[in-house]
Design a protein around this motif. Sequence first.
Motif, PDB file in Angstrom:
ATOM      1  N   ARG A 289       0.834  -1.207   0.000  1.00  0.00           N
ATOM      2  CA  ARG A 289       0.000   0.000   0.000  1.00  0.00           C
ATOM      3  C   ARG A 289       0.868   1.257   0.000  1.00  0.00           C
ATOM      4  O   ARG A 289       0.639   2.183  -0.788  1.00  0.00           O
ATOM      5  CB  ARG A 289      -0.927  -0.003   1.223  1.00  0.00           C
ATOM      6  CG  ARG A 289      -1.795   1.244   1.337  1.00  0.00           C
ATOM      7  CD  ARG A 289      -2.636   1.249   2.581  1.00  0.00           C
ATOM      8  NE  ARG A 289      -1.878   1.163   3.821  1.00  0.00           N
ATOM      9  CZ  ARG A 289      -1.216   2.177   4.377  1.00  0.00           C
ATOM     10  NH1 ARG A 289      -1.188   3.361   3.791  1.00  0.00           N
ATOM     11  NH2 ARG A 289      -0.577   2.022   5.526  1.00  0.00           N
ATOM     12  N   GLU A 290       1.884   1.284   0.854  1.00  0.00           N
ATOM     13  CA  GLU A 290       2.762   2.452   0.931  1.00  0.00           C
ATOM     14  C   GLU A 290       3.577   2.629  -0.346  1.00  0.00           C
ATOM     15  O   GLU A 290       3.837   3.764  -0.757  1.00  0.00           O
ATOM     16  CB  GLU A 290       3.678   2.342   2.146  1.00  0.00           C
ATOM     17  CG  GLU A 290       2.936   2.556   3.453  1.00  0.00           C
ATOM     18  CD  GLU A 290       3.804   2.348   4.693  1.00  0.00           C
ATOM     19  OE1 GLU A 290       4.903   1.759   4.588  1.00  0.00           O
ATOM     20  OE2 GLU A 290       3.363   2.788   5.777  1.00  0.00           O
TER      21      GLU A 290
ATOM     22  N   ILE B 147     -13.529  -2.700   1.917  1.00  0.00           N
ATOM     23  CA  ILE B 147     -13.171  -3.535   3.064  1.00  0.00           C
ATOM     24  C   ILE B 147     -13.051  -2.680   4.325  1.00  0.00           C
ATOM     25  O   ILE B 147     -12.902  -1.467   4.246  1.00  0.00           O
ATOM     26  CB  ILE B 147     -11.855  -4.324   2.842  1.00  0.00           C
ATOM     27  CG1 ILE B 147     -10.663  -3.379   2.629  1.00  0.00           C
ATOM     28  CG2 ILE B 147     -11.992  -5.301   1.702  1.00  0.00           C
ATOM     29  CD1 ILE B 147      -9.318  -4.076   2.557  1.00  0.00           C
ATOM     30  N   ASN B 148     -13.130  -3.349   5.475  1.00  0.00           N
ATOM     31  CA  ASN B 148     -12.939  -2.707   6.775  1.00  0.00           C
ATOM     32  C   ASN B 148     -11.727  -3.335   7.448  1.00  0.00           C
ATOM     33  O   ASN B 148     -11.190  -4.328   6.971  1.00  0.00           O
ATOM     34  CB  ASN B 148     -14.173  -2.912   7.667  1.00  0.00           C
ATOM     35  CG  ASN B 148     -15.398  -2.272   7.063  1.00  0.00           C
ATOM     36  OD1 ASN B 148     -15.356  -1.129   6.626  1.00  0.00           O
ATOM     37  ND2 ASN B 148     -16.498  -3.000   7.043  1.00  0.00           N
ATOM     38  N   ASN B 149     -11.325  -2.782   8.555  1.00  0.00           N
ATOM     39  CA  ASN B 149     -10.283  -3.370   9.404  1.00  0.00           C
ATOM     40  C   ASN B 149      -8.890  -3.405   8.794  1.00  0.00           C
ATOM     41  O   ASN B 149      -8.054  -4.187   9.235  1.00  0.00           O
ATOM     42  CB  ASN B 149     -10.660  -4.794   9.835  1.00  0.00           C
ATOM     43  CG  ASN B 149     -11.936  -4.825  10.634  1.00  0.00           C
ATOM     44  OD1 ASN B 149     -12.137  -3.983  11.506  1.00  0.00           O
ATOM     45  ND2 ASN B 149     -12.803  -5.774  10.341  1.00  0.00           N
TER      46      ASN B 149
ATOM     47  N   ALA C 297      -7.462   4.585   4.059  1.00  0.00           N
ATOM     48  CA  ALA C 297      -8.840   4.949   3.702  1.00  0.00           C
ATOM     49  C   ALA C 297      -9.092   4.753   2.209  1.00  0.00           C
ATOM     50  O   ALA C 297     -10.145   4.246   1.817  1.00  0.00           O
ATOM     51  CB  ALA C 297      -9.130   6.391   4.105  1.00  0.00           C
ATOM     52  N   GLN C 298      -8.129   5.145   1.380  1.00  0.00           N
ATOM     53  CA  GLN C 298      -8.297   4.976  -0.068  1.00  0.00           C
ATOM     54  C   GLN C 298      -8.418   3.505  -0.435  1.00  0.00           C
ATOM     55  O   GLN C 298      -9.274   3.126  -1.227  1.00  0.00           O
ATOM     56  CB  GLN C 298      -7.114   5.593  -0.825  1.00  0.00           C
ATOM     57  CG  GLN C 298      -7.084   7.097  -0.812  1.00  0.00           C
ATOM     58  CD  GLN C 298      -5.780   7.659  -1.368  1.00  0.00           C
ATOM     59  OE1 GLN C 298      -4.688   7.175  -1.042  1.00  0.00           O
ATOM     60  NE2 GLN C 298      -5.884   8.669  -2.194  1.00  0.00           N
ATOM     61  N   LEU C 299      -7.546   2.679   0.124  1.00  0.00           N
ATOM     62  CA  LEU C 299      -7.563   1.248  -0.197  1.00  0.00           C
ATOM     63  C   LEU C 299      -8.845   0.601   0.312  1.00  0.00           C
ATOM     64  O   LEU C 299      -9.469  -0.191  -0.400  1.00  0.00           O
ATOM     65  CB  LEU C 299      -6.334   0.552   0.387  1.00  0.00           C
ATOM     66  CG  LEU C 299      -6.195  -0.933   0.046  1.00  0.00           C
ATOM     67  CD1 LEU C 299      -6.152  -1.156  -1.465  1.00  0.00           C
ATOM     68  CD2 LEU C 299      -4.953  -1.515   0.701  1.00  0.00           C
ATOM     69  N   MET C 300      -9.263   0.958   1.519  1.00  0.00           N
ATOM     70  CA  MET C 300     -10.505   0.386   2.054  1.00  0.00           C
ATOM     71  C   MET C 300     -11.697   0.766   1.183  1.00  0.00           C
ATOM     72  O   MET C 300     -12.573  -0.063   0.926  1.00  0.00           O
ATOM     73  CB  MET C 300     -10.727   0.836   3.504  1.00  0.00           C
ATOM     74  CG  MET C 300      -9.765   0.184   4.476  1.00  0.00           C
ATOM     75  SD  MET C 300     -10.147   0.436   6.240  1.00  0.00           S
ATOM     76  CE  MET C 300     -10.228   2.206   6.378  1.00  0.00           C
TER      77      MET C 300
END
Length: 142
Positions: free
Chosen positions: A13-14, A29-31, A21-24
């Motif tokens: 992700r980094e 998805i959550n968590n 937040a963007q990826l979720m």
Amino acid sequence: MIDTLGKRIKMLRENLGITKAQLMKELNINNLGRFEADERTPGIDIIIALSKYFNVSIDFLVVGEEAKQEFSNEDSKVKHILGDLSDEEIHFIDLLRQVDEKEKNKIEGMLELKIAEAQTNKKGMSSTYLSGDEAATKENLA
């Protein structure tokens, strides 16, 4: 070696420069924070979604195969930035690679001008220059 699933997810992700937040939001998805902190393990459906999103194997996510990592990260970053290129876009890139830097700069200037004209026309303002279609229509009317 990055030794946990959560750390690999965070690293991928980094590397793309996106927030949790963007990826979720993109993957619905959550968590994610708990997954990255290894407090919780994602289900197989989330692992599959992450694998597809980052363009890495499920094996890499779960086990940490380093050989796949370097190529996949760059490939994933390029795909994320460019998306899927159409045949016309690929053809344009091939043509662009055949000209020298001076010609590329001219083409870039023409594209910037066309984009500015399109934005001006979109706002309902008239443009000093006619587009190719406008010029052809005006010529046919004359």
